[in-house]
Design an enzyme around this catalytic site. Structure first.
Site, short mmCIF file in Angstrom:
data_model
loop_
_atom_site.label_atom_id
_atom_site.label_comp_id
_atom_site.label_asym_id
_atom_site.label_seq_id
_atom_site.Cartn_x
_atom_site.Cartn_y
_atom_site.Cartn_z
N VAL A 32 0.83 -1.20 0.00
CA VAL A 32 0.00 0.00 0.00
C VAL A 32 0.87 1.25 0.00
O VAL A 32 0.68 2.16 -0.82
CB VAL A 32 -0.95 0.00 1.22
CG1 VAL A 32 -1.82 1.25 1.21
CG2 VAL A 32 -1.81 -1.25 1.23
N TYR A 33 1.83 1.30 0.89
CA TYR A 33 2.73 2.45 0.97
C TYR A 33 3.51 2.62 -0.34
O TYR A 33 3.60 3.72 -0.89
CB TYR A 33 3.70 2.25 2.13
CG TYR A 33 4.72 3.36 2.27
CD1 TYR A 33 4.36 4.60 2.79
CD2 TYR A 33 6.05 3.16 1.90
CE1 TYR A 33 5.29 5.62 2.93
CE2 TYR A 33 6.98 4.17 2.04
CZ TYR A 33 6.60 5.40 2.56
OH TYR A 33 7.53 6.40 2.68
#
Length: 246
Positions: A156-157
């Site tokens: 996600v990051y």
């Protein structure tokens, strides 16, 4: 007397988001020492006041919650009310979500993507007309090594940073004709509070082998980017500890 070479940003006004700690504070500190007046932007009033007290009269606090739509939209107006101009904008505020996607909290994903992508885009959109009208300006975005490598423990990051890296490169092409420079800095793991969400075993391993950067080292590169001749843009700097092994 301090020479211009020692204070290359003298006379300039900068604004840094997420400036009360970590890379943001280190960047603001480096800019102050380079002669700039710096508006430190953060939502944590207590930490912000402490940071500005440490940096002295060249540092000006501005409390904003960038995840609040109206407060986010007021950034440039409030900076101009404080200092009257803006020469340098460092979009640094960000969040981290690591670990397996299947274990991630959807609300945490929304919050991180909003701050790491949407807020950066809106902040840059906000400051561009002022810089374009003046025919000069620098915009730096804190990206990550994760923008260049599909890091398996932080999908996600890493995705947020891939998106913002594309944003930086495309916006640069739109605005260089106005005398503006847009670049990103992509550090590997830095010793900041964001590492609190790293898997414990990976963090311990990184510390043991010396594969973490200091925030001040990132700030040194920010100053390098800002002090190149105006005819040169440092579009993207990837920096990592020598012992960091991908």
């Amino acid at each position: 007397m301090t020479s211009q070479s020692q204070q290359p940003l003298q006379g300039q006004v900068a604004a840094v988001t997420g400036a009360a700690s970590g890379i943001g504070f280190a960047s603001a500190s480096a800019m102050v020492h380079a002669g700039a007046r710096v508006v430190l932007i953060d939502r944590d009033r207590t930490a912000l006041d402490k940071a500005c007290a440490t940096l002295g009269s060249q540092a000006v606090p501005l409390v904003l919650d960038l995840l609040d739509r109206d407060q986010c939209a007021s950034l440039l107006t409030q900076v101009l009310a404080l200092e009257g101009r803006l020469d340098v904008f460092h979009a640094n505020a960000g969040l981290y979500v690591g670990g397996d996607l299947v274990d991630s909290d959807p609300d945490a994903i929304d919050r991180m993507l909003n701050l790491n992508i949407n807020v950066v885009m809106k902040n840059v959109h906000n400051v561009l007309p002022h810089m374009i009208a003046r025919g000069s300006g620098d915009i730096i975005v804190t990206s990550s090594l994760a923008a260049h490598f599909p890091t398996p423990w932080e999908p996600v990051y890493a995705s947020s940073k891939w998106a913002i890296d594309c944003f930086v490169q495309t916006v640069r092409r739109q605005v260089f004709k106005h005398g503006l420079r847009v670049g990103s800095i992509s550090p590997g793991p830095v010793i900041t509070s964001l590492l609190a969400d790293w898997p414990a075993d990976k963090l311990a391993e990184a510390k043991a082998r010396g594969s973490l950067l200091e925030a001040s080292e990132v700030a040194d590169v920010v100053i390098f980017m800002l002090t190149r001749p105006r005819g040169m843009t440092i579009r993207d700097v990837v920096m990592m500890p020598t012992q960091f092994d991908l």
